[in-house]
Design an enzyme around this catalytic site. Structure first.
Site, PDB file in Angstrom:
ATOM      1  N   ASP A  67      41.630 -16.181  55.580  1.00  0.00           N
ATOM      2  CA  ASP A  67      40.372 -16.771  55.553  1.00  0.00           C
ATOM      3  C   ASP A  67      39.978 -16.513  54.060  1.00  0.00           C
ATOM      4  OD1 ASP A  67      39.948 -13.990  56.228  1.00  0.00           O
ATOM      5  OD2 ASP A  67      38.926 -14.000  57.419  1.00  0.00           O
ATOM      6  N   ASP A 136      31.928  -8.045  66.589  1.00  0.00           N
ATOM      7  CA  ASP A 136      32.043  -9.029  67.547  1.00  0.00           C
ATOM      8  C   ASP A 136      33.327 -10.292  68.272  1.00  0.00           C
ATOM      9  OD1 ASP A 136      32.243 -10.663  65.534  1.00  0.00           O
ATOM     10  OD2 ASP A 136      30.667 -11.679  64.890  1.00  0.00           O
ATOM     11  N   HIS A 138      34.975 -11.354  66.419  1.00  0.00           N
ATOM     12  CA  HIS A 138      36.048 -12.178  65.705  1.00  0.00           C
ATOM     13  C   HIS A 138      37.012 -11.821  65.302  1.00  0.00           C
ATOM     14  CE1 HIS A 138      33.935 -10.605  61.505  1.00  0.00           C
ATOM     15  NE2 HIS A 138      35.288 -10.596  61.435  1.00  0.00           N
ATOM     16  N   GLU A 143      33.953 -17.466  64.410  1.00  0.00           N
ATOM     17  CA  GLU A 143      32.755 -16.384  64.878  1.00  0.00           C
ATOM     18  C   GLU A 143      32.831 -16.947  66.362  1.00  0.00           C
ATOM     19  OE1 GLU A 143      31.882 -13.863  63.466  1.00  0.00           O
ATOM     20  OE2 GLU A 143      30.735 -13.590  61.510  1.00  0.00           O
TER      21      GLU A 143
HETATM   22  C1  GLP Z   1      36.775 -10.037  58.145  1.00  0.00           C
HETATM   23  C2  GLP Z   1      38.402 -10.318  58.199  1.00  0.00           C
HETATM   24  C3  GLP Z   1      38.728 -10.052  59.526  1.00  0.00           C
HETATM   25  C4  GLP Z   1      38.978  -8.674  59.650  1.00  0.00           C
HETATM   26  C5  GLP Z   1      37.281  -8.076  59.994  1.00  0.00           C
HETATM   27  C6  GLP Z   1      37.333  -6.511  60.679  1.00  0.00           C
HETATM   28  O1  GLP Z   1      35.368  -9.830  58.576  1.00  0.00           O
HETATM   29  N1  GLP Z   1      37.032 -11.890  57.627  1.00  0.00           N
HETATM   30  O2  GLP Z   1      40.090 -10.757  59.397  1.00  0.00           O
HETATM   31  O3  GLP Z   1      39.322  -8.625  60.581  1.00  0.00           O
HETATM   32  O4  GLP Z   1      36.511  -8.215  59.012  1.00  0.00           O
HETATM   33  O5  GLP Z   1      37.374  -5.993  59.641  1.00  0.00           O
HETATM   34  P1  GLP Z   1      37.563  -4.509  59.713  1.00  0.00           P
HETATM   35  O6  GLP Z   1      38.906  -4.010  59.674  1.00  0.00           O
HETATM   36  O7  GLP Z   1      36.872  -4.621  57.915  1.00  0.00           O
HETATM   37  O8  GLP Z   1      36.804  -3.396  60.356  1.00  0.00           O
END
Ligand code: GLP
Length: 269
Positions: A67, A136, A138, A143
């Site tokens: 993304d 959440d 995702h 989402e």
């Molecule tokens: C972001 C990314 C996801 C990632 C998520 C969790 O929103 N788009 O791909 O898995 O955050 O992030 P973290 O690893 O910082 O908890």
């Protein structure tokens, strides 16, 4: 789903690096799907170390990131392109033209999704997709209520995701509310999926993802429909799993099996 419980986040990173190293050594032209966020940073550090100290070679590897934010340029300090360049691509010998991140600044953002899907298909599809999970549920930026068959497209971030990710932006800095993300359907087309989660803040998400009912309301549950998912978590992230003891028992039996068979035998296209 294969659930591997490691003692801490450093061991999670090592185990994930073992899987990626084995993938690259078996198929040097592997197509990797990559994630951003705090979770994979330890994994990327370990891959850089293996490149520097043991010559792990990335010259044949192609990568597709999950993304990118919409509304900030690729060279912005908070863009996912910048994150990947700094945390993985620049310190290894990957060819930068072989690293793809969705285009968050395309002239017509609605065209960027199908173009990204085409690029993935043109390379032969993703061999191994690395994922983290949002609190959440995702995956990528899919989402809650994202279609379980969705393809790369624009998504609006939930207040919870904006809050979770606000730590990366200073108070007066513009924080994008839109992102372009591979869809859940895109992710499910990968040949193998490696999901990482660490820390107690992810315990509820991991419990729901592994043991909850499949629902678009918690996108990570869609991974239950994929035939080859490895979930690697630390004790904190595993703390709410109902069948934790069972996963550990299976893990021990697996380790005994791995001693007998070479894991690289299990990698194919
Ligand atoms: C972001 C990314 C996801 C990632 C998520 C969790 O929103 N788009 O791909 O898995 O955050 O992030 P973290 O690893 O910082 O908890």
């Amino acid at each position: 789903m294969e659930v591997i419980i490691a003692s801490d986040q450093d061991i999670v990173a090592l185990k994930c690096a073992d899987i990626i190293e084995s993938q690259i050594k078996t198929l040097p032209d592997s197509v990797l799907g990559l994630a951003t966020g705090s979770t994979p940073v330890g994994l990327y550090k370990e891959l850089i170390k293996r490149h520097r100290e043991h010559g792990l070679d990335f010259t044949g590897v192609r990568t597709f990131n999950l993304d990118e934010y919409i509304g900030i340029p690729a060279n912005h300090p908070q863009s996912y392109r910048t994150f990947m360049n700094q945390n993985l691509f620049d310190p290894i010998n990957i060819i930068s033209e072989n690293t793809y991140v969705p285009d968050g600044m395309g002239e017509n953002p609605l065209d960027s999704g199908p173009l990204y899907e085409k690029k993935i298909k043109d390379t032969g599809g993703i061999d191994l997709q690395v994922l983290g999970v949002g609190t959440d549920g995702h995956i990528g930026f899919n989402e809650p209520t994202s279609s379980l068959q969705s393809k790369t497209r624009i998504k609006t971030l939930t207040p919870q995701t904006l809050e979770d990710n606000s730590r990366f932006f200073s108070e007066d800095e513009f924080q994008p509310k839109l992102a372009i993300t591979m869809g859940i359907g895109t992710i499910l087309e990968s040949r193998r999926i490696l999901m990482m989660a660490t820390g107690e803040s992810k315990a509820s998400a991991v419990r729901e993802m592994v043991e909850g009912s499949i629902s678009a309301f918690f996108p990570a549950t869609a991974l239950q429909m994929h035939e080859r998912v490895t979930v690697i978590v630390d004790e904190g992230a595993a703390s709410k799993l109902e069948l934790k003891g069972y996963y550990k028992f299976v893990g021990k039996l697996q380790d005994d099996l791995i001693k007998k068979h070479r894991p690289s035998d299990w990698i194919s296209r």
